[in-house]
Design an enzyme around this catalytic site. Structure first.
Site, PDB file in Angstrom:
ATOM      1  N   CYS A 207       0.814  -1.229   0.000  1.00  0.00           N
ATOM      2  CA  CYS A 207       0.000   0.000   0.000  1.00  0.00           C
ATOM      3  C   CYS A 207       0.843   1.273   0.000  1.00  0.00           C
ATOM      4  O   CYS A 207       0.460   2.279  -0.605  1.00  0.00           O
ATOM      5  CB  CYS A 207      -0.959  -0.013   1.185  1.00  0.00           C
ATOM      6  SG  CYS A 207      -0.200  -0.510   2.731  1.00  0.00           S
TER       7      CYS A 207
ATOM      8  N   HIS B 107      -2.587   6.703   3.546  1.00  0.00           N
ATOM      9  CA  HIS B 107      -1.146   6.872   3.788  1.00  0.00           C
ATOM     10  C   HIS B 107      -0.674   8.176   3.137  1.00  0.00           C
ATOM     11  O   HIS B 107      -0.868   8.393   1.929  1.00  0.00           O
ATOM     12  CB  HIS B 107      -0.357   5.714   3.171  1.00  0.00           C
ATOM     13  CG  HIS B 107      -0.573   4.380   3.832  1.00  0.00           C
ATOM     14  ND1 HIS B 107      -1.254   4.217   5.021  1.00  0.00           N
ATOM     15  CD2 HIS B 107      -0.165   3.129   3.458  1.00  0.00           C
ATOM     16  CE1 HIS B 107      -1.260   2.923   5.349  1.00  0.00           C
ATOM     17  NE2 HIS B 107      -0.620   2.258   4.421  1.00  0.00           N
TER      18      HIS B 107
END
Ligand SMILES: NC(=O)c1ccc[n+]([C@@H]2O[C@H](COP(=O)([O-])OP(=O)(O)OC[C@H]3O[C@@H](n4cnc5c(N)ncnc54)[C@H](OP(=O)(O)O)[C@@H]3O)[C@@H](O)[C@H]2O)c1
Length: 344
Positions: free
Chosen positions: A150, A242
């Protein structure tokens, strides 16, 4: 006619996102769900502690979870999405592929193997051609395709956009949401009022996967990009999304405006889950921010901003939703690419 699909590891953080994305999907129909032996035999609504922000889809709630084993699969399933822990994936994913299943997987096992495509459809769709190499070398009837970690997938589209300026070196520091650790990953006592300055194995994944993704496929093998990548990874108390601070050293000396234009113009791909605007660029130096921007493009866009020229290139921030663009959405998109390219 829709393709019947299964989800391996359906009760976890990524598995639940997969179900949320697959239930209304126009091309795929959920036929089977697997998890550990603790969940097998239970209806999905009981096995999964549902935490996603929309209700459990009715069509899924009463499906009985089965063991993660090829013998438990219904006959008419063509495509499997895997969100198993990587040690489990390493053991069981090949058993499904040997039986002829096409597996689009989130798990980190095998991502760096020479004959396993590691694919972001907007960036390196041609790497899917490695499937032929994989079948030749392993004697598999099915195929195993991976999406990246990710944190890697958050920055790689922006690096791909910068490659026209001669990408030489990348430094990146991440601020990663707790959902990236899975449901049992980080306890509240560890993360509230805190930042964890180490995520086991994460920095090496960013440093290696990004070079494979940006590499050239010549029909037989992928030559990794020669840019050096070094990463520092941090867990912060956000739920999803993120955020990453990137320093990219470039051969050329583009202005920040030229960098912004290159990112904004980087093309998306014509697949159901791909957003119209792949990289959303902000003028406001205080954006992107996780809470405000992680759902751009239905959670499938990457956003970037805060561009500053440096002595060697450019510094900027980028953001993506880690369980959608960074995991479940990435797998679904790879499934759509596999379908379009005739692998199903
Ligand atoms: N979270 C993210 O943002 C993210 C992003 C990219 C990639 N990934 C990768 O995606 C994978 C899943 O992550 P996650 O965050 O969803 O993890 P998770 O919340 O811990 O879920 C793990 C899933 O795997 C099942 N499982 C565990 N042990 C098993 C076994 N021995 N046999 C069969 N099934 C088993 C669990 O079933 P039970 O409920 O029955 O235990 C559950 O469905 C990992 O490889 C992770 O590295 C995660």
């Amino acid at each position: 006619m829709s393709t019947r699909v299964g989800v391996l590891g359906a009760t976890g953080a990524v598995g639940q996102r997969l179900i949320q994305l697959l239930a209304p999907h126009p091309e795929f129909e959920i036929a089977t769900l697997t998890a550990s032996e603790n969940s097998a035999g239970k209806p999905y609504r009981e096995a999964a502690k549902w935490r996603v922000n929309t209700p459990i889809p009715d069509a899924v709630a009463d499906i009985t979870v089965v063991d993660t084993d090829p013998s438990a699969m219904p006959n008419d399933v063509d495509l499997l999405f895997s969100s198993l822990p990587s040690n489990v994936g390493a053991r069981v994913e090949p058993t499904f592929v040997e039986e002829g299943y096409i597996v689009s997987s989130n798990s980190s096992n095998g991502r760096m193997d020479d004959d396993i495509p590691l694919t972001i459809p907007e960036v390196n769709p041609d790497h899917l051609g490695l499937i032929e190499v994989q079948r030749d070398e392993r004697g598999w009837d099915g195929a195993l395709v991976k999406n990246p970690n990710c944190s890697t997938i958050t920055m790689v589209p922006t690096l791909a956009a910068l490659d026209e300026f001669g990408l030489e070196r990348v430094h990146v520091a991440t601020l990663q949401a707790v959902s990236g650790a899975g449901y049992s990953g980080v306890t509240s006592m560890e993360i509230i009022d805190n930042v964890l300055p180490h995520i086991g194995g994460e920095a090496p994944k960013m440093e290696t996967e990004s070079r494979k993704l940006l590499g050239e496929f010549d029909g037989a093998a992928v030559t990794h990009h020669d840019a050096e990548v070094s990463a520092s990874t941090n867990r912060v108390p956000t739920l999803d999304g993120h955020l990453e601070n990137v320093w990219a050293d470039l051969t050329d000396s583009p202005t920040t405006e030229e960098v912004a234009v290159a990112m904004e113009a980087f093309p998306s791909i014509d697949l159901h889950s791909s957003p119209e605007q792949l990289i959303v660029v902000f003028d406001d130096p205080a954006r992107p921010q996780p809470r405000m921007d992680r759902m751009l493009g239905g959670g499938m866009s990457v956003s970037a901003g805060g561009f500053r020229e440096t002595p060697h290139g450019v510094q900027y921030n980028c953001l993506a939703h880690n369980t959608i663009r960074g995991a479940a959405g990435a797998s679904v998109l790879n499934g759509e690419l596999l379908s379009r390219e005739g692998y199903l």
